[in-house]
Design a protein around this motif. Structure first.
Motif, PDB file in Angstrom:
ATOM      1  N   LYS A  78     -12.364 -28.145   5.822  1.00  0.00           N
ATOM      2  CA  LYS A  78     -11.159 -27.471   6.320  1.00  0.00           C
ATOM      3  C   LYS A  78     -10.012 -27.902   5.421  1.00  0.00           C
ATOM      4  CE  LYS A  78     -12.343 -28.859  10.583  1.00  0.00           C
ATOM      5  NZ  LYS A  78     -12.078 -29.291  11.946  1.00  0.00           N
ATOM      6  N   ILE A  79      -9.201 -26.943   4.990  1.00  0.00           N
ATOM      7  CA  ILE A  79      -8.131 -27.226   4.040  1.00  0.00           C
ATOM      8  C   ILE A  79      -6.792 -26.734   4.588  1.00  0.00           C
ATOM      9  CG2 ILE A  79      -7.247 -26.767   1.712  1.00  0.00           C
ATOM     10  CD1 ILE A  79     -10.211 -26.135   0.947  1.00  0.00           C
ATOM     11  N   LEU A  80      -5.809 -27.620   4.519  1.00  0.00           N
ATOM     12  CA  LEU A  80      -4.426 -27.221   4.746  1.00  0.00           C
ATOM     13  C   LEU A  80      -3.702 -27.453   3.427  1.00  0.00           C
ATOM     14  CD1 LEU A  80      -1.876 -26.402   6.234  1.00  0.00           C
ATOM     15  CD2 LEU A  80      -1.714 -28.742   7.114  1.00  0.00           C
ATOM     16  N   TYR A  81      -3.249 -26.371   2.814  1.00  0.00           N
ATOM     17  CA  TYR A  81      -2.502 -26.444   1.559  1.00  0.00           C
ATOM     18  C   TYR A  81      -1.071 -26.035   1.842  1.00  0.00           C
ATOM     19  CZ  TYR A  81      -0.965 -25.330  -3.178  1.00  0.00           C
ATOM     20  OH  TYR A  81      -0.270 -25.275  -4.356  1.00  0.00           O
ATOM     21  N   GLN A  82      -0.138 -26.935   1.568  1.00  0.00           N
ATOM     22  CA  GLN A  82       1.271 -26.680   1.835  1.00  0.00           C
ATOM     23  C   GLN A  82       2.071 -27.221   0.647  1.00  0.00           C
ATOM     24  OE1 GLN A  82       2.562 -27.127   5.913  1.00  0.00           O
ATOM     25  NE2 GLN A  82       4.347 -28.270   5.232  1.00  0.00           N
ATOM     26  N   PRO A  83       2.400 -26.346  -0.322  1.00  0.00           N
ATOM     27  CA  PRO A  83       3.064 -26.793  -1.547  1.00  0.00           C
ATOM     28  C   PRO A  83       4.335 -27.607  -1.323  1.00  0.00           C
ATOM     29  CG  PRO A  83       2.313 -24.544  -1.809  1.00  0.00           C
ATOM     30  CD  PRO A  83       2.105 -24.904  -0.362  1.00  0.00           C
ATOM     31  N   SER A  84       5.032 -27.378  -0.211  1.00  0.00           N
ATOM     32  CA  SER A  84       6.264 -28.132   0.051  1.00  0.00           C
ATOM     33  C   SER A  84       5.985 -29.564   0.507  1.00  0.00           C
ATOM     34  CB  SER A  84       7.109 -27.409   1.102  1.00  0.00           C
ATOM     35  OG  SER A  84       6.403 -27.323   2.330  1.00  0.00           O
ATOM     36  N   GLY A  85       4.724 -29.872   0.805  1.00  0.00           N
ATOM     37  CA  GLY A  85       4.334 -31.214   1.209  1.00  0.00           C
ATOM     38  C   GLY A  85       3.840 -31.270   2.641  1.00  0.00           C
ATOM     39  N   ILE A  86       2.840 -32.146   2.867  1.00  0.00           N
ATOM     40  CA  ILE A  86       2.277 -32.321   4.200  1.00  0.00           C
ATOM     41  C   ILE A  86       1.611 -33.689   4.270  1.00  0.00           C
ATOM     42  CG2 ILE A  86       0.074 -31.202   3.634  1.00  0.00           C
ATOM     43  CD1 ILE A  86       1.938 -30.959   7.008  1.00  0.00           C
ATOM     44  N   THR A  87       1.686 -34.316   5.439  1.00  0.00           N
ATOM     45  CA  THR A  87       0.995 -35.586   5.663  1.00  0.00           C
ATOM     46  C   THR A  87       0.266 -35.537   6.996  1.00  0.00           C
ATOM     47  OG1 THR A  87       2.809 -36.673   6.847  1.00  0.00           O
ATOM     48  CG2 THR A  87       2.805 -36.859   4.420  1.00  0.00           C
ATOM     49  N   MET A  88      -0.722 -36.399   7.149  1.00  0.00           N
ATOM     50  CA  MET A  88      -1.430 -36.493   8.417  1.00  0.00           C
ATOM     51  C   MET A  88      -0.461 -36.903   9.522  1.00  0.00           C
ATOM     52  SD  MET A  88      -5.141 -38.148   7.516  1.00  0.00           S
ATOM     53  CE  MET A  88      -4.759 -39.101   6.053  1.00  0.00           C
ATOM     54  N   ASP A  89       0.457 -37.811   9.195  1.00  0.00           N
ATOM     55  CA  ASP A  89       1.416 -38.288  10.198  1.00  0.00           C
ATOM     56  C   ASP A  89       2.296 -37.167  10.739  1.00  0.00           C
ATOM     57  OD1 ASP A  89       0.496 -40.894  10.133  1.00  0.00           O
ATOM     58  OD2 ASP A  89       1.972 -41.527   8.640  1.00  0.00           O
ATOM     59  N   GLN A  90       2.634 -36.199   9.893  1.00  0.00           N
ATOM     60  CA  GLN A  90       3.442 -35.079  10.369  1.00  0.00           C
ATOM     61  C   GLN A  90       2.718 -34.292  11.453  1.00  0.00           C
ATOM     62  OE1 GLN A  90       4.137 -33.508   6.324  1.00  0.00           O
ATOM     63  NE2 GLN A  90       6.284 -33.320   6.937  1.00  0.00           N
ATOM     64  N   LEU A  91       1.414 -34.222  11.361  1.00  0.00           N
ATOM     65  CA  LEU A  91       0.646 -33.436  12.324  1.00  0.00           C
ATOM     66  C   LEU A  91       0.208 -34.232  13.544  1.00  0.00           C
ATOM     67  CD1 LEU A  91      -1.631 -31.300   9.973  1.00  0.00           C
ATOM     68  CD2 LEU A  91       0.544 -30.684  11.019  1.00  0.00           C
ATOM     69  N   THR A  92      -0.050 -35.525  13.353  1.00  0.00           N
ATOM     70  CA  THR A  92      -0.641 -36.285  14.456  1.00  0.00           C
ATOM     71  C   THR A  92       0.123 -37.542  14.852  1.00  0.00           C
ATOM     72  OG1 THR A  92      -2.078 -37.506  12.930  1.00  0.00           O
ATOM     73  CG2 THR A  92      -2.966 -35.479  13.907  1.00  0.00           C
ATOM     74  N   GLY A  93       1.192 -37.863  14.150  1.00  0.00           N
ATOM     75  CA  GLY A  93       1.950 -39.076  14.426  1.00  0.00           C
ATOM     76  C   GLY A  93       2.395 -39.226  15.874  1.00  0.00           C
ATOM     77  N   LYS A  94       2.754 -38.118  16.494  1.00  0.00           N
ATOM     78  CA  LYS A  94       3.246 -38.190  17.878  1.00  0.00           C
ATOM     79  C   LYS A  94       2.166 -38.610  18.874  1.00  0.00           C
ATOM     80  CE  LYS A  94       2.580 -33.265  18.798  1.00  0.00           C
ATOM     81  NZ  LYS A  94       3.265 -32.000  19.059  1.00  0.00           N
ATOM     82  N   TYR A  95       0.913 -38.580  18.454  1.00  0.00           N
ATOM     83  CA  TYR A  95      -0.180 -38.960  19.346  1.00  0.00           C
ATOM     84  C   TYR A  95      -0.563 -40.435  19.202  1.00  0.00           C
ATOM     85  CZ  TYR A  95      -0.591 -33.940  19.754  1.00  0.00           C
ATOM     86  OH  TYR A  95      -0.318 -32.621  19.974  1.00  0.00           O
ATOM     87  N   ARG A  96       0.072 -41.126  18.287  1.00  0.00           N
ATOM     88  CA  ARG A  96      -0.272 -42.541  18.061  1.00  0.00           C
ATOM     89  C   ARG A  96       0.733 -43.449  18.701  1.00  0.00           C
ATOM     90  NH1 ARG A  96      -1.756 -40.249  13.001  1.00  0.00           N
ATOM     91  NH2 ARG A  96      -3.987 -40.125  12.965  1.00  0.00           N
TER      92      ARG A  96
END
Length: 96
Positions: A78-96
């Motif tokens: 599974k690929i998420l490509y976002q030229p402006s930038g992306i991190t795992m923390d941006q997607l899941t940080g709120k769950y930690r």
């Protein structure tokens, strides 16, 4: 900042139906040696980095499976490509 997240589940065809866990451990070792940020989950591993860099890691993972005796390998990706930038923390940080 990384521009891609790739989650991979690697399914090597083992000799005589051997346990796949030692093979999966080797695949994760390839990721570790690459230096990319990653997280291991029960059913897949997610990597963070530049798209081509992550594709290169996947190639090395598949090559390693063949080197250690797998007849063939299925890689579910599974690929998420976002030229402006992306991190795992941006997607899941709120769950930690």
């Amino acid at each position: 900042m990384a521009n891609s997240l790739i989650s991979i589940q690697i399914l090597p065809k083992t000799k005589d139906g051997e346990d796949v866990i030692p093979y999966v451990d080797e695949a994760i070792k390839v990721i570790q040696e690459s230096g990319v940020k990653y997280e291991v989950h029960p059913l897949e591993t997610t990597m963070e980095g530049e798209l081509q860099q992550l594709f290169d890691v996947i190639t090395k993972m598949n090559d390693r499976m063949i080197e250690i005796g797998s007849k063939n390998v299925i890689s579910q990706v599974k690929i998420l490509y976002q030229p402006s930038g992306i991190t795992m923390d941006q997607l899941t940080g709120k769950y930690r």
